[in-house]
Design an enzyme around this catalytic site. Structure first.
Site, PDB file in Angstrom:
ATOM      1  N   LEU A 214       0.818  -1.215   0.000  1.00  7.27           N
ATOM      2  CA  LEU A 214       0.000   0.000   0.000  1.00  7.27           C
ATOM      3  C   LEU A 214       0.851   1.263   0.000  1.00  7.27           C
ATOM      4  O   LEU A 214       0.506   2.256  -0.638  1.00  7.27           O
ATOM      5  CB  LEU A 214      -0.946  -0.013   1.207  1.00  7.27           C
ATOM      6  CG  LEU A 214      -2.072   1.020   1.143  1.00  7.27           C
ATOM      7  CD1 LEU A 214      -2.968   0.787  -0.064  1.00  7.27           C
ATOM      8  CD2 LEU A 214      -2.901   0.991   2.419  1.00  7.27           C
ATOM      9  N   CYS A 215       1.983   1.205   0.696  1.00  4.85           N
ATOM     10  CA  CYS A 215       2.814   2.415   0.763  1.00  4.85           C
ATOM     11  C   CYS A 215       3.358   2.779  -0.617  1.00  4.85           C
ATOM     12  O   CYS A 215       3.449   3.946  -0.976  1.00  4.85           O
ATOM     13  CB  CYS A 215       3.937   2.243   1.773  1.00  4.85           C
ATOM     14  SG  CYS A 215       4.933   0.795   1.502  1.00  4.85           S
ATOM     15  N   THR A 216       3.698   1.762  -1.405  1.00  2.00           N
ATOM     16  CA  THR A 216       4.174   2.026  -2.772  1.00  2.00           C
ATOM     17  C   THR A 216       3.054   2.643  -3.604  1.00  2.00           C
ATOM     18  O   THR A 216       3.250   3.628  -4.315  1.00  2.00           O
ATOM     19  CB  THR A 216       4.628   0.715  -3.451  1.00  2.00           C
ATOM     20  OG1 THR A 216       5.581   0.092  -2.615  1.00  2.00           O
ATOM     21  CG2 THR A 216       5.214   0.979  -4.814  1.00  2.00           C
TER      22      THR A 216
END
Ligand SMILES: [Zn+2]
EC number: 6.2.1.64
Length: 449
Positions: A214-216
């Protein structure tokens, strides 16, 4: 008497082709095969086969098996029929849309093939226990889910019984024939649980499903897929372009266009190229293309293996057949090897190498179990025996236990009291059984040098 003999006459003509194989010997026969009329009798009146999946492969399998003389078939499928299935799932008609695949397929075959009775089960394979699975002589899978394959594999392994010398009691083995297709590629394999390579022995053949962190997706997108995922996961629920309760539907062109437009904006702002409407569709629907001819080939190969094992007329496939008709036709077979430390079939705890027990958190360990191609778990729950007591380290699937154990996620393995050689019991949806892993702490490299 007269009626009976008429029936037999009728039968003898109908099964003439089978009789040629089963009632005479030949150079390609299995060494233990004894030609007789009893084998056909067994096939017609006793043999009970379970087909898992009534989709592209399942329709083919049911048709093949029914026409080959198997007359007691059960089929399990939890899905309902959609319009897009009809081009290849030929047991279904337009009026069947929305109905159970298992029920429609069973009704079609039972009506179309005289003497064959197909019993449908409109449910998940997990809804049944070993008593249900034990009634079948052979189980054939036409699934598109690795989780479901692993589960049934684990179930059949858990049903094995062992002799005093530790060898498998062969009467407890239910052969598993597994077919799989993806576009123009497919495979068929024969698994004798406990004897030959199982699904988990060769888990690294299946690429892990792509899940972008999700962070990417949120912060550092690099691929057009990241932009599409961002719109799907974050923008859609936030902006609710078609109303609050409208779920994103990959089959709805308006929805796809909206996502395409938003993803394009995001791609532009990050200088990412390569976005297309087709790609959006592919990512949204997680499309695995289905090709009718590949299904037909693989199902035919699987049905042939069922016939070979049920009748003992011929040596079964040993044990993995690959098929590819992307460019010409290519096929070969090889013997997949049983892993001596297989998670599912070895009964030996699988070692997990831990480089830094002080730095590695429980969360890291769980992530490793999910991402490592050899484990590919989904939501593992971990339990260990610590100081003689059974302790749940983490369990995400039960809310109250999740609450009670989530504090452990950020603790390091050392802080949790886990030592080198510690065995951990892992429960996951990929298996009906608990599996054992064994932590193996690596010597500190700095000290070594
Ligand atoms: Zn195995």
């Amino acid at each position: 008497m007269e009626v009976a003999s008429q029936n037999n006459d009728h039968l003898s003509k109908r099964w003439n082709h089978l009789r040629k194989i089963l009632e005479r010997s030949g150079p390609f026969c299995h060494p233990n095969f004894a030609a007789s009329s009893e084998t056909l009798e067994f096939l017609l009146n006793t043999c009970k086969i379970l087909v898992i999946g009534a989709g592209g492969l399942g329709c083919e399998l049911l048709k093949d098996l029914a026409l080959m003389g198997v007359r007691d078939i059960h089929v399990i499928d939890m899905d309902t029929i959609e319009l897009s299935n009809l081009n290849r799932q030929f047991l279904f008609r337009r009026t069947d849309i929305g109905k159970s695949k298992a029920q429609c397929a069973a009704a079609f075959i039972s009506a179309r093939v005289p003497g064959c009775v197909v019993t449908p089960h409109f449910c998940k394979i997990q809804d049944f226990d070993s008593a249900f699975y034990r009634q079948f002589h052979i189980i054939v899978c036409g699934l598109d889910s690795i989780v479901a394959r692993r589960w049934i594999n684990g179930m059949l392994i858990s049903m094995l019984e062992y002799e005093e010398d530790g060898s498998v009691d062969e009467t407890s083995i239910i052969p598993l024939i597994d077919g799989g297709t993806e576009g123009f590629k497919g495979n068929a394999r024969v698994i004798l649980p406990g004897m030959t390579a199982c699904i988990d022995c060769t888990l690294d053949l299946f690429p892990p499903q792509v899940n972008y962190p999700l962070c990417t997706i949120a912060n550092t997108p690099r691929l057009p897929e990241h932009c599409i995922e961002y719109v799907k996961i974050i923008q859609w629920p936030k902006e609710t372009p078609f109303g609050v309760d409208v779920a994103l539907d990959g089959d709805d062109p308006q929805h796809v266009s909206w996502v395409y437009e938003k993803a394009q904006e995001r791609a532009n702002s990050f200088n990412i190229t390569g976005l297309s409407y087709r790609l959006v569709q592919g990512v949204l629907k997680n499309i695995i293309p289905a090709v009718a001819s590949t299904n037909a080939v693989i199902a035919a190969a699987c049905a042939t293996e069922v016939f070979k094992i049920a009748s003992s007329c011929c040596e079964p496939l040993n044990n993995y057949m690959v098929f590819n008709d992307v460019d010409g036709i290519y096929t070969y077979t090889y013997e997949a090897e049983k892993r001596s430390d297989c998670l599912a079939c070895s009964q030996v705890p699988r070692p997990v190498e831990i480089k830094d027990p002080n730095g590695m958190t429980l969360q890291d360990l769980i992530q490793l179990l999910c991402e490592n191609p050899e484990f590919q778990m989904k939501s593992p729950g971990l339990t260990a025996v610590l100081e003689g007591k059974n302790k749940t380290l983490y369990m995400g699937t039960v809310k109250s236990i999740e609450e009670a154990t989530k504090g452990n996620l950020t603790l390091s393995l050392s802080e949790l009291g886990l030592k080198d050689g510690q065995e951990i019991m892992v429960a996951d949806i990929t298996t009906p059984n608990t599996i054992l892993i064994k932590l193996k702490f690596q010597p500190n490299e700095v000290e070594m040098s």
